[in-house]
Write an enzyme that holds these catalytic residues in place. Structure first.
Site, PDB file in Angstrom:
ATOM      1  N   THR A  95     -11.972   6.121  10.456  1.00  0.00           N
ATOM      2  CA  THR A  95     -12.111   5.502  11.775  1.00  0.00           C
ATOM      3  C   THR A  95     -11.807   6.482  12.911  1.00  0.00           C
ATOM      4  O   THR A  95     -12.190   6.233  14.050  1.00  0.00           O
ATOM      5  CB  THR A  95     -11.209   4.261  11.914  1.00  0.00           C
ATOM      6  N   LYS A 123       0.849  -1.190   0.000  1.00  0.00           N
ATOM      7  CA  LYS A 123       0.000   0.000   0.000  1.00  0.00           C
ATOM      8  C   LYS A 123       0.881   1.235   0.000  1.00  0.00           C
ATOM      9  O   LYS A 123       1.784   1.367   0.816  1.00  0.00           O
ATOM     10  CB  LYS A 123      -0.905   0.032   1.227  1.00  0.00           C
ATOM     11  N   ASP A 179     -13.053  14.955  -4.851  1.00  0.00           N
ATOM     12  CA  ASP A 179     -13.075  16.249  -5.531  1.00  0.00           C
ATOM     13  C   ASP A 179     -14.283  16.240  -6.460  1.00  0.00           C
ATOM     14  O   ASP A 179     -15.124  15.341  -6.377  1.00  0.00           O
ATOM     15  CB  ASP A 179     -11.756  16.428  -6.319  1.00  0.00           C
ATOM     16  N   THR A 220     -12.487  15.844 -11.968  1.00  0.00           N
ATOM     17  CA  THR A 220     -11.140  15.799 -11.410  1.00  0.00           C
ATOM     18  C   THR A 220     -10.831  14.411 -10.864  1.00  0.00           C
ATOM     19  O   THR A 220      -9.735  13.872 -11.082  1.00  0.00           O
ATOM     20  CB  THR A 220     -10.984  16.872 -10.314  1.00  0.00           C
ATOM     21  N   LEU A 250      -4.974   6.920  -1.967  1.00  0.00           N
ATOM     22  CA  LEU A 250      -4.952   8.383  -2.004  1.00  0.00           C
ATOM     23  C   LEU A 250      -6.321   8.993  -1.700  1.00  0.00           C
ATOM     24  O   LEU A 250      -6.438  10.220  -1.617  1.00  0.00           O
ATOM     25  CB  LEU A 250      -4.425   8.880  -3.351  1.00  0.00           C
ATOM     26  N   LYS A 251      -7.351   8.185  -1.576  1.00  0.00           N
ATOM     27  CA  LYS A 251      -8.690   8.639  -1.171  1.00  0.00           C
ATOM     28  C   LYS A 251      -9.138   9.870  -1.963  1.00  0.00           C
ATOM     29  O   LYS A 251      -9.488  10.905  -1.397  1.00  0.00           O
ATOM     30  CB  LYS A 251      -8.730   8.942   0.329  1.00  0.00           C
TER      31      LYS A 251
END
Length: 173
Positions: A119, A33, A65, A69, A61-62
């Site tokens: 979390t 990861k 936007d 994008t 990278l979550k």
């Protein structure tokens, strides 16, 4: 094709530090990861190096936007040859659908999963940003939305896994 179940987090501030651990790992036995800190420090070239040496890479990278994008970022991530990447489900239906369309349109189609609720967030934190209900209720709502937008799965805590599996189905990661 190997399908290792272990993902080793490369939570390091530099490519040199991460590379020291990677040198001790076997691509057939684990995936890796790469999160925001390492990606920002080492960039796409480091991810490319991991992929070229046979590692399945989860690019954590979550993305969150506007839909266009996020779609462009997902296309760019997929072009790196990553095994899996993620977006943040709080981006909403249009963003999730755009992300799904972007990763399924290319030659390389990585798994696409969503983060539901961090979390670190409790009920008070969620209320403060306008998310109603308990964290568990928000996780379930966002997991259902992610499934409905045809994502492959969600990131969740061990406490939520069995509930989400029962609700979203065994094919939903």
């Amino acid at each position: 094709m190997h399908d290792p179940k272990i993902i080793v987090a490369l939570d390091y501030a530099s490519a040199a530090e991460a590379s020291a651990l990677v040198a001790r790992l076997e691509p057939a036995l684990c995936r890796v990861k790469v999160g925001k800190e390492l990606f920002t420090a080492a960039g796409p070239a480091f991810v490319d190096r991991l992929v070229s040496t046979g590692f399945g890479v989860f690019l954590d990278l979550k993305f969150h936007d506007i839909p266009n994008t996020v779609a462009a970022a997902c296309r760019a991530a997929a072009s790196l040859g990553v095994w899996m990447l993620n977006v943040h489900a709080l981006g909403g239906r249009a963003m999730l659908a755009a992300a799904h369309e972007a990763v399924t349109a290319g030659a390389h189609q990585p798994k696409l999963i969503a983060v539901t609720v961090l979390t670190s967030m409790g009920a008070g934190d969620l209320a403060e940003v306008g998310v109603s209900g308990t964290p568990a209720e928000a996780v379930l709502r966002l997991a259902r939305l992610s499934r409905d937008c045809r994502l492959d799965g969600v990131v969740c805590s061990a406490r939520e896994a069995s509930t989400l599996r029962a609700d979203c189905g065994s094919d939903f990661l």
